[in-house]
Design a protein around this motif. Structure first.
Motif: not given
Length: 295
Positions: A213-232
């Motif tokens: 849950a924390a990782l999902g929120q953290w990634l949302d704020k990271a403004s990635l150019p390309k979203p990850p295909a997999e989050v583990l």
């Protein structure tokens, strides 16, 4: 994000150095960056009385001439712009880091040698010292790494919620977008370490769920150019889990920061990054400094 302007390859004329040069040349050709090839002729203490040899200056000249010839041959097949230079210094790592700073290098690409047993330890090597002290990212290419010189296919970005990890995952995402590669983001829960999502409690309850849950929120704020295909999210020693996932997923490149949550980035030896560099089955980009959009 910025674009690559200058790439540095420290050259020791070994097979590992040649592999690093080939990969750096491919990056330079693709990005238009200026390629710098540097050979450091180390000056060691006179432990064996070499200074007493009457013709020591002649011997040194022969070595310098041979180094120049070898360097000229190494860069002969590379398309310009190429800058190649020989520097004499007491420590190769110090010379490489200084050269990178003076010439405003954006990326250092280095090869490491195949070693087994105790000798395989990364501590004390030139590459380890450069990764620890350089102000820019360092791409480490081992002799056993099957590294595509044109396109990465699968990239692994370990995340520990630090600012360094945020820059690293953004760089990994940019590379994935540039190469149309699959990006895997991995967070490893180490039960002995309290993470930002743990609060002030002691033992972890449902560590995977809380971390995910924390990782999902953290990634949302990271403004990635390309979203990850997999989050583990996994449990265990971080370095072992990172290396294991790189093997299992046939990863071409690991991109990770050099400054963890402790902020002790310059004390790299013994850290997760150092252990991954030592054991990774693929190339490792130790991210530091600016994120480049065309790497």
């Amino acid at each position: 994000m910025s674009k690559l302007s200058r790439i540095l390859v420290p050259m020791d004329f070994s097979p590992a150095g040649e592999r690093a040069l080939a990969h750096a040349a491919a990056i330079a050709a693709r990005t238009g960056a200026e390629l710098h090839v540097l050979h450091v002729q180390e000056l060691h203490r006179d432990m064996y009385g070499w200074a007493a040899i009457p013709d020591i200056e002649a011997v040194e000249k022969i070595i310098a001439d041979q180094s120049r010839q070898d360097l000229d041959q190494a860069v002969a097949k590379i398309k310009p712009p190429v800058v190649h230079e020989i520097i004499r210094d007491i420590r190769a790592a110090d010379a490489i880091v200084r050269y990178a700073e003076v010439r405003e290098i954006d990326l250092i690409v280095m090869g490491t040698h195949a070693r087994k047993g105790v000798v395989r330890m990364f501590m004390g090597s030139v590459a380890a010292a450069v990764v620890r002290d350089a102000r820019v990212s360092v791409l480490i290419v081992g002799p056993e790494h099957i590294l595509p010189t044109d396109l990465f296919r699968r990239i692994l970005a370990p995340v520990d919620f630090s600012e360094s990890a945020k820059a690293a995952v953004r760089q990994a995402s940019a590379i994935a977008g540039q190469h149309d590669a699959e990006l895997i983001v991995l967070h490893v829960v180490e039960p002995r370490i309290l993470m930002p999502y743990d609060g002030m409690g002691g033992t972890l309850e449902q560590p995977r769920e809380k971390a995910a849950a924390a990782l999902g929120q953290w990634l949302d704020k990271a403004s990635l150019p390309k979203p990850p295909a997999e989050v583990l999210v996994t449990l265990g020693p971080p370095d072992e889990q990172i290396v294991s996932h790189a093997r299992e997923h046939t990863v071409d490149l690991i991109v990770m920061g050099t400054v963890g949550l402790s902020g002790m980035g310059r004390l790299l030896l013994g850290s997760t990054t150092e252990r991954v560099l030592r054991n990774a089955p693929c190339a490792v980009l130790a991210q530091r400094g600016e994120v480049h959009e065309d790497l």
